[in-house]
Design an enzyme around this catalytic site. Structure first.
Site, PDB file in Angstrom:
ATOM      1  N   GLY A 125      44.806  63.962  -4.018  1.00  0.00           N
ATOM      2  CA  GLY A 125      45.138  62.796  -3.322  1.00  0.00           C
ATOM      3  C   GLY A 125      45.050  62.914  -1.912  1.00  0.00           C
ATOM      4  N   GLY A 137      40.565  65.203  -2.465  1.00  0.00           N
ATOM      5  CA  GLY A 137      39.912  65.098  -3.591  1.00  0.00           C
ATOM      6  C   GLY A 137      40.586  64.377  -4.641  1.00  0.00           C
ATOM      7  N   ASP A 183      34.905  57.289   2.035  1.00  0.00           N
ATOM      8  CA  ASP A 183      34.529  55.932   2.722  1.00  0.00           C
ATOM      9  C   ASP A 183      35.590  54.797   2.155  1.00  0.00           C
ATOM     10  OD1 ASP A 183      32.489  57.265   3.521  1.00  0.00           O
ATOM     11  OD2 ASP A 183      30.981  56.479   2.338  1.00  0.00           O
TER      12      ASP A 183
HETATM   13  N1  LIG Z   1      38.854  62.515  -9.040  1.00  0.00           N
HETATM   14  C1  LIG Z   1      39.506  61.442  -8.452  1.00  0.00           C
HETATM   15  N2  LIG Z   1      40.332  60.755  -8.967  1.00  0.00           N
HETATM   16  C2  LIG Z   1      41.014  59.919  -8.291  1.00  0.00           C
HETATM   17  N3  LIG Z   1      40.720  59.906  -6.838  1.00  0.00           N
HETATM   18  C3  LIG Z   1      40.015  60.565  -6.309  1.00  0.00           C
HETATM   19  C4  LIG Z   1      39.236  61.540  -7.191  1.00  0.00           C
HETATM   20  N4  LIG Z   1      38.239  62.100  -6.033  1.00  0.00           N
HETATM   21  C5  LIG Z   1      38.879  61.462  -4.965  1.00  0.00           C
HETATM   22  N5  LIG Z   1      39.799  60.763  -4.990  1.00  0.00           N
HETATM   23  C6  LIG Z   1      40.288  60.003  -3.834  1.00  0.00           C
HETATM   24  O1  LIG Z   1      39.473  59.729  -2.868  1.00  0.00           O
HETATM   25  C7  LIG Z   1      40.000  60.264  -1.722  1.00  0.00           C
HETATM   26  C8  LIG Z   1      38.794  60.819  -0.789  1.00  0.00           C
HETATM   27  O2  LIG Z   1      38.524  61.843  -1.528  1.00  0.00           O
HETATM   28  P1  LIG Z   1      37.945  63.234  -0.825  1.00  0.00           P
HETATM   29  O3  LIG Z   1      39.012  64.073  -0.396  1.00  0.00           O
HETATM   30  O4  LIG Z   1      36.955  63.952  -1.822  1.00  0.00           O
HETATM   31  O5  LIG Z   1      37.189  62.652   0.429  1.00  0.00           O
HETATM   32  P2  LIG Z   1      35.813  63.267   1.295  1.00  0.00           P
HETATM   33  O6  LIG Z   1      35.653  64.807   1.049  1.00  0.00           O
HETATM   34  O7  LIG Z   1      35.707  62.825   2.676  1.00  0.00           O
HETATM   35  O8  LIG Z   1      34.673  62.475   0.461  1.00  0.00           O
HETATM   36  P3  LIG Z   1      33.367  62.074   1.000  1.00  0.00           P
HETATM   37  O9  LIG Z   1      32.203  62.750   0.702  1.00  0.00           O
HETATM   38  O10 LIG Z   1      33.172  60.612   0.560  1.00  0.00           O
HETATM   39  O11 LIG Z   1      33.338  61.953   2.650  1.00  0.00           O
HETATM   40  C9  LIG Z   1      40.902  61.263  -2.154  1.00  0.00           C
HETATM   41  O12 LIG Z   1      42.027  61.459  -1.214  1.00  0.00           O
HETATM   42  C10 LIG Z   1      41.432  60.595  -3.501  1.00  0.00           C
HETATM   43  O13 LIG Z   1      42.617  59.858  -3.160  1.00  0.00           O
END
Ligand SMILES: Nc1ncnc2c1ncn2[C@@H]1O[C@H](COP(=O)(O)OP(=O)(O)OP(=O)(O)O)[C@@H](O)[C@H]1O
Ligand SMILES: [Mg+2]
Length: 316
Positions: free
Chosen positions: A231, A228, A258
């Site tokens: 990073g 999230g 994505d």
């Molecule tokens: N608030 C934020 N600020 C900056 N970067 C973010 C933020 N939220 C997410 N990211 C970036 O997006 C990447 C992927 O987010 P996340 O880990 O939430 O993916 P996910 O849980 O697979 O999400 P999804 O629901 O799209 O499948 C993170 O590793 C980060 O680099």
């Protein structure tokens, strides 16, 4: 890298996202919509749209409801995506998100999805088999319709590998387990998905890195664990990085994962190093979170954020 530059994305459970703003939303009364946005979406579709921003040739496939395919067909033709979706009787699921700007609350109303049968699954396998023969990378993204067995994902990975293409997988639960047994080239679980995969909560960065290393040793070239706003970890046999995103004003986290896959895949196609891929994927994700909707409209925003991404080498 293969001589073919073509990229395929597979979306077995796409969705039409309908986001509407309803001030003072109240169940059981007549509510007025102040504004709304409809998007043809789904992980593989969002990834494909982002890859087109890099001028890479992309074909999209998966399952699409025959009765409401028009919004997807319009998107594909406007973005220059080749449409090889298998049409299935019925409608692609609709997800309604009601946002109340007064309270900040969101209410989700999720419609049922398609029911592809064994014949549709066979048709998809055949489609991927034909396309992967002339492709460098095939991305499998998102959840599965209830009628499709998780084993289909492992089978797809094997089909892709037997064509000499690289398989990238972003899914969760039994579908992710099935993919991992077939050893794709890249997976990107988030911390919760990785915890579910190993069957225990992984909290510390060290624990997440160790599990990613284990997957890496089993033959998966690159394991990305996204965390999230904190990073993401990028683990390969040769190098290990932690990428910290810049601080942005988060508008909508829809599509963050994505964008991360899109950046990694674009980076593979452009033959960037792991450090460069981590930087690109992190800036694209941050830029996607800083805007509304699942697909990044303005790639220049990501380019500006790229300088602010901090890449650390993992040293434990
Ligand atoms: N608030 C934020 N600020 C900056 N970067 C973010 C933020 N939220 C997410 N990211 C970036 O997006 C990447 C992927 O987010 P996340 O880990 O939430 O993916 P996910 O849980 O697979 O999400 P999804 O629901 O799209 O499948 C993170 O590793 C980060 O680099
Ligand atoms: Mg995700």
């Amino acid at each position: 890298m293969s001589k073919f530059k073509h990229i395929i994305t597979v979306t077995m459970n796409p969705a039409i996202d309908l986001a509407c703003q309803v001030p003072d939303f109240t169940a059981g009364k007549v509510n007025r919509v102040a504004g709304y946005q409809t998007d043809a979406a789904g992980k593989g579709v969002n990834i494909a749209v982002l890859l087109r921003k890099f001028d890479l040739p992309v074909t999209v496939t998966g399952f699409l409801g025959a009765d409401n395919a028009l919004i997807f067909e319009k998107l594909f033709s406007s973005k220059g995506l080749k449409d090889e979706f298998v049409r299935v009787p019925g409608e692609t699921r609709i997800g309604v998100k009601v946002l109340d700007p007064d309270s900040g609350a969101t209410t989700d109303i999720n419609f049922p999805g398609l029911s592809p049968d064994a014949g549709h699954v066979d048709k998809l396998m055949q489609t991927v088999d034909n396309l992967a023969d002339e492709s460098s990378i095939v991305v499998i993204g998102g959840s599965l319709p209830a009628t499709v067995s998780p084993a289909a994902v492992g089978q797809l990975v094997n089909v892709i590998k037997s064509c000499g293409a690289k398989a990238v997988v972003d899914t969760s639960g039994p579908a992710l387990s099935s993919a991992i047994v077939a050893v794709p080239c890249l997976v990107k679980p988030n911390d919760a998905e990785l915890s579910e995969l190993v069957g225990r909560p992984l909290k510390k960065k060290e624990e997440l890195v160790n599990e990613a290393r284990r997957m890496n040793r089993s033959g998966i070239d690159t394991v990305v664990v996204s965390l999230g706003s904190q990073g993401a970890l990028f683990i390969s046999q040769e190098e290990e990085f932690f990428a910290k995103p810049p601080t942005i004003n988060a508008v909508s986290t829809v599509g963050a994962g994505d964008a991360m896959i899109g950046g990694m895949v674009a980076g593979m196609a452009l033959e960037l190093s792991l450090r460069e891929r981590a930087c690109l994927a992190t800036s694209l994700s941050a830029a996607t979170v800083a805007q509304a909707g699942p697909s990044l409209e303005d790639i220049e925003i990501a380019k500006e954020l790229e300088e602010q991404v901090v890449i650390e080498t993992i040293s434990f």
